[in-house]
Design a protein around this motif. Structure first.
Motif, short mmCIF file in Angstrom:
data_model
loop_
_atom_site.label_atom_id
_atom_site.label_comp_id
_atom_site.label_asym_id
_atom_site.label_seq_id
_atom_site.Cartn_x
_atom_site.Cartn_y
_atom_site.Cartn_z
N ALA A 79 -64.68 103.16 23.57
CA ALA A 79 -64.26 103.84 24.91
C ALA A 79 -63.03 104.34 25.18
CB ALA A 79 -65.04 103.90 26.43
N LYS A 80 -61.86 103.69 24.59
CA LYS A 80 -60.25 104.33 25.47
C LYS A 80 -59.25 104.97 23.73
CE LYS A 80 -60.12 101.65 29.28
NZ LYS A 80 -59.92 99.99 29.27
N VAL A 81 -60.69 104.94 22.99
CA VAL A 81 -59.93 105.63 21.33
C VAL A 81 -60.25 106.99 21.42
CG1 VAL A 81 -59.72 103.60 20.34
CG2 VAL A 81 -61.73 105.34 19.71
N ASN A 82 -59.28 107.76 20.68
CA ASN A 82 -59.50 109.13 20.36
C ASN A 82 -61.01 108.82 19.33
OD1 ASN A 82 -59.83 111.77 18.47
ND2 ASN A 82 -57.81 112.11 19.56
N ALA A 84 -61.84 110.24 16.59
CA ALA A 84 -61.65 110.53 15.08
C ALA A 84 -61.44 109.94 14.38
CB ALA A 84 -61.39 112.51 15.54
N GLY A 85 -61.14 110.34 12.80
CA GLY A 85 -60.87 109.57 12.28
C GLY A 85 -58.68 109.82 12.15
N THR A 86 -58.47 110.58 12.76
CA THR A 86 -56.95 110.15 12.17
C THR A 86 -56.41 109.00 13.91
OG1 THR A 86 -57.47 112.44 14.24
CG2 THR A 86 -56.81 112.87 11.89
N ALA A 87 -57.59 108.99 14.20
CA ALA A 87 -57.44 108.19 15.60
C ALA A 87 -58.27 107.52 16.18
CB ALA A 87 -56.84 108.72 16.85
N GLY A 88 -58.56 106.26 15.18
CA GLY A 88 -59.42 104.78 15.35
C GLY A 88 -60.48 104.82 14.69
N GLY A 89 -61.19 106.10 14.78
CA GLY A 89 -62.81 106.50 14.45
C GLY A 89 -63.13 105.61 13.17
N ILE A 90 -62.45 105.30 12.63
CA ILE A 90 -62.32 104.92 11.01
C ILE A 90 -62.56 102.93 11.13
CG2 ILE A 90 -61.30 103.59 8.55
CD1 ILE A 90 -60.91 106.69 8.38
N GLU A 91 -62.07 102.68 11.95
CA GLU A 91 -61.10 101.16 12.34
C GLU A 91 -62.76 101.05 13.94
OE1 GLU A 91 -59.41 103.05 12.35
OE2 GLU A 91 -57.60 102.20 12.58
N MET A 92 -63.73 101.97 14.13
CA MET A 92 -64.14 101.78 15.27
C MET A 92 -65.54 101.30 14.45
SD MET A 92 -62.81 101.28 18.00
CE MET A 92 -61.98 100.55 17.41
N ALA A 93 -65.52 101.97 13.29
CA ALA A 93 -67.17 102.35 12.21
C ALA A 93 -67.45 101.19 12.06
CB ALA A 93 -66.86 103.62 11.47
N ALA A 94 -65.98 100.15 11.24
CA ALA A 94 -65.58 98.95 10.65
C ALA A 94 -66.18 97.99 11.53
CB ALA A 94 -64.89 98.87 10.17
N LEU A 95 -65.88 98.26 12.39
CA LEU A 95 -66.01 96.72 14.09
C LEU A 95 -67.47 97.84 14.41
CD1 LEU A 95 -64.76 94.71 15.47
CD2 LEU A 95 -62.94 95.91 17.11
N TYR A 96 -68.09 98.17 14.95
CA TYR A 96 -69.36 98.44 15.19
C TYR A 96 -69.92 99.34 14.78
CZ TYR A 96 -65.36 97.12 19.20
OH TYR A 96 -64.68 97.17 20.09
N ASP A 97 -69.72 99.83 13.80
CA ASP A 97 -70.79 100.93 12.91
C ASP A 97 -70.86 101.78 13.72
OD1 ASP A 97 -72.19 101.19 10.74
OD2 ASP A 97 -73.49 99.53 10.89
N VAL A 98 -72.44 102.86 13.36
CA VAL A 98 -72.24 104.06 13.97
C VAL A 98 -73.71 104.43 14.58
CG1 VAL A 98 -70.22 105.11 13.42
CG2 VAL A 98 -72.54 105.29 12.32
#
Length: 543
Positions: A79-82, A84-98
């Motif tokens: 809830a506290k990252v940007n 998108a892929g430029t700012a945290g999205g790729i990492e969040m998808a690896a950790l939490y999925d989509v």
């Protein structure tokens, strides 16, 4: 204003707000023509899609993939990252999925962790059904209550995606079912669940330690086991052996920050890193020309010069007057800017939806230094203004700012270039201080869902509007665009918005911005989705 902190993706020197643009042509060959009446350089027909495509292979177990990221990650709280892929999205998808993802082959959103997502007839209600028998790594159920809990956290934490959730409510209507009710129709609602609204963390873990839970995050993604995390430096995640879907085949994935796109390109080309996120045209083309595979996104309005239209009642700003804004536009030739800033290797355009977009629009305003000089002199004579203004950029993008300075000074402006140390400083200057005349920026309008970025940046009611621009006709068109499902009407609306943009000139569009996620030829199974994000659950490294 905290809601808006990461609402706009930044252009040239900046990470991107809103919203990364995603092409819907699904490959490397479509929409290469001169759709907007602008010259397109011979670039091998680069468009949004895969580059240097690979043959399919049987997956191989094991190994570690290291990826050089565009910007460092500072928190593991989704809830506290940007986002998108430029700012945290790729990492969040690896950790939490989509929950959802965008499929570039079908040009549509498809369920990922979700089982289905169905709208009513007028797109004012959407029903999400989750896959059964999924658990977080702490053993608790991944259910409708968990999704609803995380949706509320986005509002409570004033998340980047929060502005598009205005007028939205949700309720748990079954153990695995959440129903979303919208005040106004939104045909592109799946975007929310493919983006920040799709990163779901364990409510049990959050409630057990509300202040520090993100130090030991609990998700259900393919790499939900934290191995190492140093803010601004590296994030390492081990494979989730109980992952619900295909894979993961890798043992570990590592995300590391390297300053500068040239450094990331070199790390990929030298095989020091297995993958890298590259956002500037020259190093991106170098990697592509070297034959490395990857996925390229060309963001609409990805690079433009944002002008202060009178945000927070700053009507004394010169750029609050449309004559000054138009003079800026008429003084800037996007091709000349591209030649100086990118050695002629960029993707210049003055159109909201660039010539490589499936929704290409056509700007009718052309560079005209003499008319720029006339408008500027008229404003000076009327107000006594001396022509002094500043344009802001970040470290590493000075050359492009100096190019803008030269073009504007040529018609009678007196431009100072102000260089800020970080992208965060630029964001603060716009959303916290509201202290700028002009600044390097970007909208990154997604082909997959153009409404999000356009609404954030142009709507008079948007909490993420960075310029203070307001027009009642634009507001009406945006409401219609949000609910539009007919491609012909979507194109008409975008064309109408382009006409109004050309009349009012809230900012100067300079180019479509490339975002290339490149990987070593031994890497296979990288799956792209929206906002320049990729999923790694099916990824493997061939021997």
């Amino acid at each position: 204003m905290a809601i808006a902190l990461f609402a706009a993706l930044l252009a040239s020197s900046c990470a991107s707000d809103d919203e990364s643009g995603d092409g819907g042509n699904g490959g490397n060959g479509g929409n290469g023509g001169d759709a907007a009446g602008e010259e397109i350089i011979d670039d091998g027909a680069l468009n949004t899609g895969f580059v240097n495509t690979q043959e399919e292979m049987e997956p191989v177990e094991g190994g570690t993939l290291t990826m050089g990221m565009y910007s460092p990650i500072t928190t593991l709280d989704p809830a506290k990252v940007n986002g998108a892929g430029t700012a945290g999205g790729i990492e969040m998808a690896a950790l939490y999925d989509v929950l959802m993802r965008f499929d570039f082959e079908t040009n549509d959103f498809v369920p990922h962790l979700a089982e289905s997502l169905e709208p009513n007839e007028d797109f004012t209600q959407w029903t999400l059904t989750l896959r059964p028998d999924i658990t977080f790594t702490d053993g608790t159920p991944y259910d409708a209550e968990a999704v609803a809990f995380n949706m509320q956290r986005l509002i409570d934490n004033r998340a980047r995606i929060a502005p598009v959730m205005q007028g939205m409510t949700w309720e748990v209507t079954g153990p695995l079912e959440v129903t979303y009710n919208l005040e106004t129709a939104w045909s592109g609602f799946p975007y929310l669940l493919a983006h920040q609204g799709g990163y779901i963390a364990s409510p049990t873990a959050i409630q057990a330690d509300p202040e520090n839970w993100a130090d030991s995050p609990v998700g259900a993604g393919p790499f939900a086991n934290l191995a190492e995390f140093a803010a601004n430096e590296v994030l390492a995640l081990d494979a989730n052996e109980d992952y619900w879907g295909e894979g993961p085949y890798l043992d570990q994935i590592r995300f590391a920050h390297l300053q500068g796109d040239a450094a990331k390109a070199e790390a990929v080309l030298s095989d020091d890193f297995e993958a890298g996120f590259i956002r500037l045209p020259v190093p991106a083309r170098e990697v592509i020309d070297a034959g490395y595979p990857g996925f390229l996104t060309l963001n609409n309005s990805g690079e433009f010069l944002l002008m202060n239209n009178g945000v927070r009642d700053q009507t004394d700003r010169p750029t609050a007057d449309e004559r000054v804004r138009m003079a800026v536009r008429l003084a800037i030739d996007s091709q000349a800017y591209n030649d100086r800033g990118y050695d002629g290797m960029g993707f210049p355009t003055n159109s909201l939806m660039g010539p490589r977009s499936e929704w290409a629009t056509e700007s009718t305003v052309e560079a005209d230094p003499e008319e720029a000089r006339r408008l500027l002199e008229e404003y000076k004579a009327e107000t006594g203004w001396d022509g002094k203004m500043s344009t802001i950029t970040a470290v590493g993008s000075e050359d492009r700012a100096f190019s803008i300075q030269a073009l504007l000074n040529n018609v009678g402006f007196d431009i100072e270039v102000e260089v800020l140390p970080t992208i965060t400083d630029m964001i603060n200057r716009v959303f916290i201080d509201a202290n700028y005349d002009m600044i390097s920026w970007g909208m990154n309008i997604a082909d997959a869902e153009p409404w999000v970025a356009l609404n954030n940046n142009l709507s008079s009611t948007s909490l993420a509007n960075p310029s203070g621009y307001s027009d009642p006709q634009i507001d009406e068109l945006l409401i219609e665009l949000r609910g539009a499902d007919d491609p012909a009407r979507i194109q008409e609306i975008l064309d109408e918005i382009q006409v109004i943009w050309d009349r009012d000139m809230p900012g100067v569009i300079l180019s479509q911005q490339p975002e290339l996620i490149a990987w070593n030829p031994s890497v296979h199974g990288v799956v792209p989705t929206i906002a320049s994000m990729v999923l790694f659950n099916e990824t493997f490294i061939a021997p």
